[in-house]
Design a protein around this motif. Structure first.
Motif, mmCIF file in Angstrom:
data_model
loop_
_atom_site.group_PDB
_atom_site.id
_atom_site.type_symbol
_atom_site.label_atom_id
_atom_site.label_comp_id
_atom_site.label_asym_id
_atom_site.label_seq_id
_atom_site.Cartn_x
_atom_site.Cartn_y
_atom_site.Cartn_z
ATOM 1 N N TYR A 255 9.924 8.320 1.879
ATOM 2 C CA TYR A 255 9.164 8.146 3.294
ATOM 3 C C TYR A 255 8.367 7.686 2.423
ATOM 4 C CZ TYR A 255 13.411 10.075 5.301
ATOM 5 O OH TYR A 255 15.283 10.500 5.893
ATOM 6 N N TRP A 256 7.372 8.025 2.479
ATOM 7 C CA TRP A 256 5.892 7.974 1.830
ATOM 8 C C TRP A 256 6.155 6.317 0.802
ATOM 9 C CZ3 TRP A 256 3.027 6.456 -2.212
ATOM 10 C CH2 TRP A 256 1.526 6.020 -2.477
ATOM 11 N N LEU A 257 7.048 6.085 -0.067
ATOM 12 C CA LEU A 257 6.937 5.022 -0.213
ATOM 13 C C LEU A 257 7.203 4.001 0.792
ATOM 14 C CD1 LEU A 257 8.564 5.527 -4.135
ATOM 15 C CD2 LEU A 257 6.099 4.532 -3.188
ATOM 16 N N MET A 258 7.862 4.078 1.430
ATOM 17 C CA MET A 258 8.576 3.221 2.539
ATOM 18 C C MET A 258 7.371 2.468 3.625
ATOM 19 S SD MET A 258 12.149 4.011 3.598
ATOM 20 C CE MET A 258 13.488 3.303 3.402
ATOM 21 N N GLU A 259 6.656 4.020 4.575
ATOM 22 C CA GLU A 259 5.445 3.735 4.992
ATOM 23 C C GLU A 259 4.210 2.365 4.148
ATOM 24 O OE1 GLU A 259 2.207 6.982 7.590
ATOM 25 O OE2 GLU A 259 3.926 7.584 6.366
ATOM 26 N N LYS A 260 4.305 3.264 3.599
ATOM 27 C CA LYS A 260 3.090 2.496 2.194
ATOM 28 C C LYS A 260 3.556 1.121 2.426
ATOM 29 C CE LYS A 260 0.056 4.897 1.042
ATOM 30 N NZ LYS A 260 -1.986 5.085 1.158
ATOM 31 N N LEU A 261 5.018 0.627 2.163
ATOM 32 C CA LEU A 261 5.345 -0.739 2.119
ATOM 33 C C LEU A 261 5.313 -1.386 3.115
ATOM 34 C CD1 LEU A 261 8.508 -0.271 0.406
ATOM 35 C CD2 LEU A 261 6.719 -1.579 -0.490
ATOM 36 N N CYS A 262 5.501 -0.770 4.338
ATOM 37 C CA CYS A 262 5.436 -1.756 5.618
ATOM 38 C C CYS A 262 3.759 -1.528 5.524
ATOM 39 C CB CYS A 262 5.977 -0.203 6.830
ATOM 40 S SG CYS A 262 7.333 -0.734 6.762
ATOM 41 N N ASN A 263 3.288 -0.805 5.897
ATOM 42 C CA ASN A 263 1.550 -0.862 5.884
ATOM 43 C C ASN A 263 1.063 -2.268 4.712
ATOM 44 O OD1 ASN A 263 1.223 0.988 7.459
ATOM 45 N ND2 ASN A 263 0.729 2.353 5.873
ATOM 46 N N LEU A 264 0.957 -2.026 3.165
ATOM 47 C CA LEU A 264 1.164 -3.031 3.052
ATOM 48 C C LEU A 264 1.519 -4.448 3.102
ATOM 49 C CD1 LEU A 264 1.297 -0.968 -0.216
ATOM 50 C CD2 LEU A 264 -0.385 -2.259 0.340
ATOM 51 N N HIS A 265 3.207 -4.487 3.381
ATOM 52 C CA HIS A 265 3.499 -5.717 3.914
ATOM 53 C C HIS A 265 2.524 -6.586 5.258
ATOM 54 C CE1 HIS A 265 5.865 -9.841 4.924
ATOM 55 N NE2 HIS A 265 6.410 -8.620 4.057
#
Lengths: 324, 264
Positions: free
Chosen positions: B216-226
Motif C-alpha cells: 500500500y505504501w508503494l501504491m500510494e507513492k506511485l499515485c502521488n509521484l504520478h
C-alpha cells in the motif's frame, strides 16, 4: 617481516610515506560508517605501498614537490586497494595479509561498494592533476588492468597455455600499474621525456619480476608466511610460471591435470605444493625473474646518478632476492 | 548548437536507440558479452540524459559524449549490484565484477579523450554518494521510510543530477527525480508481488511490519509521484510529443488502475 625489511630500504622516504598514509586515511573517510570501517580495515591490513614509493622515487628525477607527488601517489594506491577488494570477491578469498578480507568480514555486496567507493575517491583525487597526459596514461592503465583480469579468468584451468599468455597476463595484472606509477611520478615532477621513458620501462620490468616472484612464493612459502594457503593460485585455477615450467615433466603434468578443478583436501594441496617446490619449475621461473630484474637494472644505468637510483636499485635487488 | 525539439515519438525512440547502440559499442568486450548479461542501459535513463537535447536546449558533441559516460557509469554500478553471496563464486559472477570495473575505466577514458576532467570529478563524487547510499542498506541501524527514500533517490538520480548540474539543465531535475523514483518503486512493487525481495523491500517490510503495508505504501507513492510528474511536465513546458512519450513510454501509470480493478 618481509614488509619491514622492504620499508627499511626506503627509510629516506619515511616522512613522505607517513604523510601519504595520513592522506590515504583521509581519502577513505566516508559519511557511511560501514564504508569507513571496511576501507580502514583494508588500509590497516598494511601493504608495501610500493606504488607510492615508485611515484616518489621517480619524482626525484625532476622538480620534487611532495604536495604535487602525493596527488598521484595517493590515487594510485587507492586504485590498487580498490582492485584488491574486488579481487577478493572474484577469488572467493577469506584471508589477505593474514586478516579477513572485506568480503568475508562483511559480504560480497559491501566489498563491491567499498571497491567502487575507493576507486571513485581515487578518480576524485587525481582530477586535482591538470595534465591530460597523466589522465591518458592512468585511464589506459585502468582498462588494461581489467582486461588482464578478464584474460586471467579466460585462461583459468588451461594447463596447456603458452608462456606468452602468462607474460601478457602478468604485464596487465601487475607490471602496468607499477610502470605507470614510475611514469606518472616522472611526469608530474617535470622530468624530460627520455628519463620518463626509462623510468616507465624500469617499472615495467620490475613489475614483471615482482609478479613472477610472487608466483614462485605461492609454492615456496608456508601458509603462515603467505597469510593464505600455499598453492592458492593452483587451487583457483591460475596457471603460473612455476607450473608452466614444471609441467614439462610428464609425471608432474599428469598429476596437475588430475587435480585441476578438483576440491582438494589439505594433504593433496600440500603434496602438489611440495611437488612443484621440488621441481625444476622453481629454478626456471627464478631465471626468468632474474632476467627481468637485469633489464630493470639496465634501465637505471641510463638515469642520472643519485639517491633515487640508489634506492631503486636496492628495491630491485630486494625484490630479486625475496625469500624463496 | 541547439538540440532537436519538436521530434515525433518514433524519432525520440530512434535517438534513444542510437545512443544505446553507441554505448554498447563503447563497452563491448568479447568475453563479457559471452558470459555476462551485458551492460544495463535503461531506456528511461537515456531519455532523461537526452531530455535537454530533445527539448531543444544547448547541446554539443562534448555534452552528448558526457551523457554517454553517465549511462556507462550507471551500467558499471548496476553490474556490481548483480553480485550475489553464493559461494563458490561462478565464472559469470567473476566476470560481472570485472565488467563493472572495465566500464568504470571506459567512462574515465572517454571523458579524458575530450579533456573533460571536471566531469570526471563530478561523476566520481556522485559515485561516492551512490556507494554510500547503497551501503546504507547493510548498516544495522534503524531508520525511517523517509530516510530510506532519501537513499533511493540518491541511488537512482545522483549521477543524472551531476550531469544536469554540470551543464546547467537543473530545470529538469525535479521531473527526472520524480520519474526515476516512480520507476524504481514500480519495480519494487513488481518484486514484492513475486516475493523477490530486495534489500529495500526487506527493510520496508521490517519498518512497516507487514508486506501488505509495504504494498500500500508503494501504491500510494506511485499515485502521488504520478500526479507530481504530470505537474512537473507542465512546469518544464515539454512539447506535446515529448510529454506523450514520457507519459506513455517512460512512466506509464498502471498501478492505480490495478488497484481500482481489484477493489471493484
Amino acid at each position: 617481516m618481509e614488509k619491514m625489511k622492504l620499508k627499511l630500504l626506503y627509510s629516506d622516504l619515511k616522512p613522505e610515506l607517513e604523510m601519504i598514509e595520513k592522506e590515504l586515511e583521509q581519502a577513505v573517510d566516508s559519511e557511511s560508517l560501514l564504508l569507513n570501517d571496511a576501507s580502514l580495515h583494508l588500509l590497516q591490513a598494511g601493504g608495501k605501498r610500493i606504488r607510492p614509493v615508485f611515484v616518489l622515487l621517480a619524482g626525484k628525477f625532476g622538480e620534487y614537490n611532495i604536495d604535487v607527488m602525493k596527488q598521484v601517489a595517493v590515487p594510485l594506491e587507492l586504485i590498487h586497494m580498490a582492485s584488491l577488494v574486488h579481487d577478493d570477491v572474484i577469488d572467493d578469498s577469506e584471508i589477505r595479509r593474514g586478516k579477513p578480507t572485506v568480503k568475508s568480514q562483511w559480504n560480497n555486496s559491501v566489498a563491491m561498494y567499498t571497491g567502487d567507493f575507493i576507486l571513485a575517491r581515487a578518480l576524485e583525487r587525481i582530477t586535482e592533476v591538470k595534465s591530460p597526459r597523466v589522465h591518458e596514461i592512468l585511464s589506459k592503465t585502468l582498462i588494461e588492468v581489467c582486461r588482464g583480469e578478464i584474460i586471467q579468468i579466460e585462461d583459468k584451468y588451461k594447463l596447456d597455455q603458452n608462456l606468452r599468455d602468462y607474460l601478457r597476463r602478468i604485464k596487465r595484472k601487475t607490471a602496468l600499474l607499477i610502470s605507470s606509477s614510475c611514469e606518472l611520478g616522472a611526469l608530474v615532477s617535470g622530468t624530460d621525456e627520455k628519463t620518463a621513458a626509462h623510468l616507465r620501462r624500469f617499472g615495467y620490468f620490475i613489475g614483471m619480476s615482482f609478479q613472477i616472484i610472487d608466483d614462485i612464493l605461492d609454492f615456496t612459502s608456508t601458509d603462515e608466511e603467505l597469510g593464505k594457503p600455499a598453492g592458492s593460485d593452483f587451487i583457483q585455477g591460475n596457471i603460473t610460471l612455476p607450473i608452466l615450467c614444471a609441467r614439462n615433466d610428464s609425471a608432474i603434468y599428469a598429476m596437475l591435470k588430475a587435480n585441476l578443478k578438483k576440491e582438494l583436501t589439505n594433504d593433496e594441496r600440500l603434496e602438489i605444493v611440495s611437488t612443484i617446490r621440488n621441481s625444476s619449475g622453481i629454478e626456471e621461473a627464478k631465471t626468468m625473474s632474474e632476467r627481468y630484474l637485469q633489464k630493470a637494472l639496465r634501465e637505471l644505468s641510463f638515469l642520472p646518478k643519485g639517491q633515487g637510483v640508489k634506492t631503486m636499485r636496492k628495491i630491485a635487488f630486494f625484490i630479486g632476492k625475496r625469500n624463496f | 548548437m541547439n538540440g532537436a525539439s519538436g521530434m515525433k515519438g518514433h524519432q525520440i525512440q530512434s535517438k534513444i536507440l542510437s545512443m544505446e547502440v553507441e554505448i554498447l559499442n563503447a563497452v563491448h568486450q568479447r568475453t563479457l558479452d559471452q558470459f555476462t548479461e551485458g551492460p544495463s542501459v535503461k531506456e528511461c535513463r537515456l531519455f532523461f540524459l537526452l531530455l535537454p537535447f530533445l527539448s531543444g536546449k544547448t547541446w554539443s558533441m562534448e555534452i552528448e559524449s558526457s551523457a554517454k559516460t553517465v549511462a556507462i557509469v550507471y551500467a558499471a554500478l548496476h553490474s556490481h549490484d548483480q553480485i550475489r553471496e553464493e559461494t563458490p563464486i561462478v565464472k559469470e559472477q567473476q566476470l560481472t565484477v570485472l565488467a563493472g570495473d572495465l566500464y568504470s575505466g571506459i567512462y574515465y577514458q572517454m571523458l579524458v579523450s575530450t579533456k573533460n576532467i571536471a566531469m570526471v570529478q563530478q561523476l566520481a563524487t556522485a559515485i561516492i554518494r551512490v556507494s554510500e547510499s547503497k551501503t546504507s542498506f547493510f548498516e544495522q541501524k534503524p531508520r525511517t521510510m523517509d530516510e530510506i527514500e532519501k537513499a533511493i533517490i540518491v541511488i537512482e538520480t545522483e549521477l543524472l543530477m551531476s550531469f544536469y548540474n554540470f551543464y546547467g539543465y537543473s530545470e529538469y531535475a525535479q521531473l527526472a527525480k520524480q520519474a526515476l523514483l516512480y520507476l524504481r518503486y514500480a519495480e519494487e512493487l513488481e518484486r514484492l508481488k513475486s516475493e523477490n525481495f530486495t534489500h529495500f523491500l526487506h527493510e520496508a517490510n521490517t519498518i512497516l511490519l507487514d508486506k501488505n503495508y509495504t504494498k500500500y505504501w508503494l501504491m500510494e507513492k506511485l499515485c502521488n509521484l504520478h500526479e507530481q510528474i504530470t505537474m512537473s511536465i507542465t512546469d518544464c513546458k515539454l512539447d506535446y510529443e515529448l510529454e506523450q512519450f514520457l507519459l506513455h513510454q517512460i512512466t506509464p501509470h498502471q498501478h492505480r488502475a490495478e488497484q481500482l480493478t481489484r477493489e471493484g
